[in-house]
Scaffold this active site. Structure first.
Site, PDB file in Angstrom:
ATOM      1  CE  LYS A  73      -3.635   2.455   2.517  1.00 23.23           C
ATOM      2  NZ  LYS A  73      -4.708   2.371   3.516  1.00 23.23           N
ATOM      3  CG  HIS A  88     -11.813 -23.784 -38.480  1.00 25.60           C
ATOM      4  ND1 HIS A  88     -11.550 -22.475 -38.132  1.00 25.60           N
ATOM      5  CD2 HIS A  88     -11.837 -23.801 -39.842  1.00 25.60           C
ATOM      6  CE1 HIS A  88     -11.429 -21.742 -39.227  1.00 25.60           C
ATOM      7  NE2 HIS A  88     -11.590 -22.515 -40.273  1.00 25.60           N
TER       8      HIS A  88
END
Length: 539
Positions: A134, A292
């Protein structure tokens, strides 16, 4: 300056501490880490001495103290923060080096008890990491031994750790805490506590459910992609926090353009299929061509080049622009053969120097090298996912992965005619391919190669017809072939198409209410048929 060091994984920690001391840092540490540093001849202050408060509760409380968190959280750019530290006699902590109790490793061990898991939940470590992260503009926070060397190098070269590096280290710290908490949530929420649990021992003996009460994804972004499945979609490529060996995300790209979303999806299908051939116990070369997401050609042969030629011959039209995967090293001759066609992605566990020279002439071809997994009894050792996930509207479907491996002993002959040993080999090969073909899947094979593939149709009958048409267009005879069907035949009509095409043996799961009708049709047509008892839907 002060550096607080408290680590479970002590890899490189003595070397790091020595460098920090040389840069003018006073060393603070806890418990075992302090002993390690002191034994290495370093001057180190115990946290208990620093805070004036002893460790207690078997070490559960040692860093949860205002002297520690005040020194981490005080903003250096706010005079009132610094004044508060001065009033209370709290010095700043400028470097934090923490890695956490090994919760993930502990719960991964067979026989891990609830008590073992709970005792390996770190409390003070995450609290310190959050405080330091922090306040990243004033504190350097290191949570991984891999961060030590580059951070020290920057410090020594520039005289300080720059703000960009501090921020990246803080983000990495928050990511580590998030992953750690997610692992705890996953493990504990999978414990199925009985409603009538009378005491703690009942909870300790409670079994684990297959799926946790809350699923917390833990993935690391590898790269942003140019676009997704279609150009109007955005996409990125992520990997598991701890990827299995031999999985696609461990690939090393040796050449070629950036991989696209569809490249990655098709490459995974090809690589998983070719690994499955390896899992069948075959010692020969295997080649898989995918288009595919469906295998359009699969073959085994004595060498990579021959395997490729046999796979390519199944469907040369679909192979154009396909993904090709091998389970053996690609030599120069094979590279020459493959280079004759347009290839999007080429995958193998290795490439000879001659092959790489040949492939360099095709600079757009993406060449991936992936080590085969070590093999073993676990999904991890076999390089397989433990679970599959499918996104639906505002939710997920999660299932155990389809990692079933069919053995000869699993086959049940249901017709008067039994398949020959050679036909059983081909049936098992066809079955391993059908597992990777979109449902409804029909795969004609013969002599270790595919001959015709029917994929993704709404009707199994149509898949059978398409597989036959594909073989005819490729000029391949289906006489004496074998066929795999990923699920049961609901009627005899599909079986009649196979027999009319020349098939002599069929492998399918069985389980239809009309199994007797289908078996009778096989006997009528002179086919051998075996049931597996397992289906392989792939949607």
């Amino acid at each position: 300056m002060r550096a607080l060091i408290s680590v479970s994984d002590k890899t490189g920690i003595v070397e790091l501490a020595r460098e920090l001391a040389s840069l003018g840092c006073q060393l603070l540490s806890t418990g075992g880490t302090a002993r390690t540093l002191a034994e290495a001849g370093l001057s180190v202050t115990e946290v208990a001495e620093h805070t004036g408060f002893p460790e207690m509760l078997d070490g559960r409380v040692k860093t949860l103290h205002p002297t520690i968190h005040g020194g981490l959280l005080a903003r250096r750019d706010l005079p009132e923060h610094l004044s508060a530290l001065e009033r209370h006699g709290i010095p700043t902590v400028d470097v934090l080096v923490v890695n956490l109790y090994p919760f993930e490793d502990t719960v991964a061990r067979p026989g891990c008890t609830l008590e073992d898991a709970i005792e390996n939940i770190d409390i003070g470590g995450p609290a310190m990491v959050r405080s330091a992260a922090k306040n990243w503009s004033g504190v350097v926070v290191l949570t991984d031994p891999a961060q030590y060397a580059p951070t020290l190098q920057e410090w020594k070269t520039r005289g300080a750790v720059g703000p960009a590096t501090r921020f990246r280290l803080a983000v990495a710290a928050f990511n580590r805490i998030a992953a750690y908490d997610a692992a705890i949530s996953d493990h504990l929420s999978a414990i199925t506590v009985p409603d009538d649990a009378a005491d703690l021992s009942d909870i300790a003996r409670a079994p684990h459910a297959a799926f946790p009460g809350q699923s917390n994804g833990r993935f690391v972004k590898l790269q942003d992609l140019r676009y997704g499945e279609n150009p109007h979609q955005a996409a990125a490529f992520y990997r598991d926090l701890h990827p299995a060996p031999g999985s696609l995300v461990t690939a090393r790209q040796l050449q070629g353009k950036e991989l696209s979303y569809n490249n990655i999806a098709d490459a995974d299908a090809a690589w998983e299929c070719v690994k499955a051939l390896q899992a069948q116990g075959s010692s020969v070369a295997g080649c898989v061509i995918v288009k595919h997401a469906n295998p359009c050609g699969v073959a085994l042969a004595t060498d990579a080049g021959s395997a490729y030629e046999r796979a390519f011959a199944t469907d040369p039209t679909s192979a154009f622009g396909g993904i090709i995967a091998f389970n053996v090293e690609i030599d120069g001759a094979t590279a020459q053969r493959v280079s004759r066609q347009f290839v999007e992605v080429l995958i193998a566990p290795g490439f000879s120097a001659e092959a790489l020279v040949t492939l360099a002439a095709k600079p757009n071809t993406r060449v991936l090298q992936i080590d085969l997994p070590p093999g073993g009894t676990t999904d991890w050792a076999r390089g397989l996912n433990a679970h599959d996930v499918k996104r639906i509207g505002s939710g997920l479907l999660i299932q155990t992965a389809d990692n079933h491996q069919l053995q000869r002993s699993d086959l049940r002959v249901v017709t008067r005619r039994a398949p020959s040993p050679a036909q059983i080999d081909d049936l098992l090969f066809a079955w391993s391919v059908a597992k990777f073909v979109k449902s409804n899947a029909i795969v004609f094979c013969g002599q270790g190669r595919t001959l015709g593939v029917g994929a993704g149709q709404m009707s199994r009958l149509d898949s059978a017809r398409i597989a036959r048409i594909k073989a005819e267009h490729a000029g391949l005879s289906l006489a004496d072939s074998v066929v795999a069907s990923d699920a049961f035949f609901p009627f005899r009509d599909g079986l009649d198409v196979l027999a009319d095409a020349g098939a002599q043996a069929v492998i399918q799961p069985g389980g239809s209410v009309r199994d007797d009708e289908v078996i009778a049709a096989a006997d009528e047509r002179g086919l051998a048929m075996v049931f597996t008892g397992v289906r392989h839907f792939r949607h």
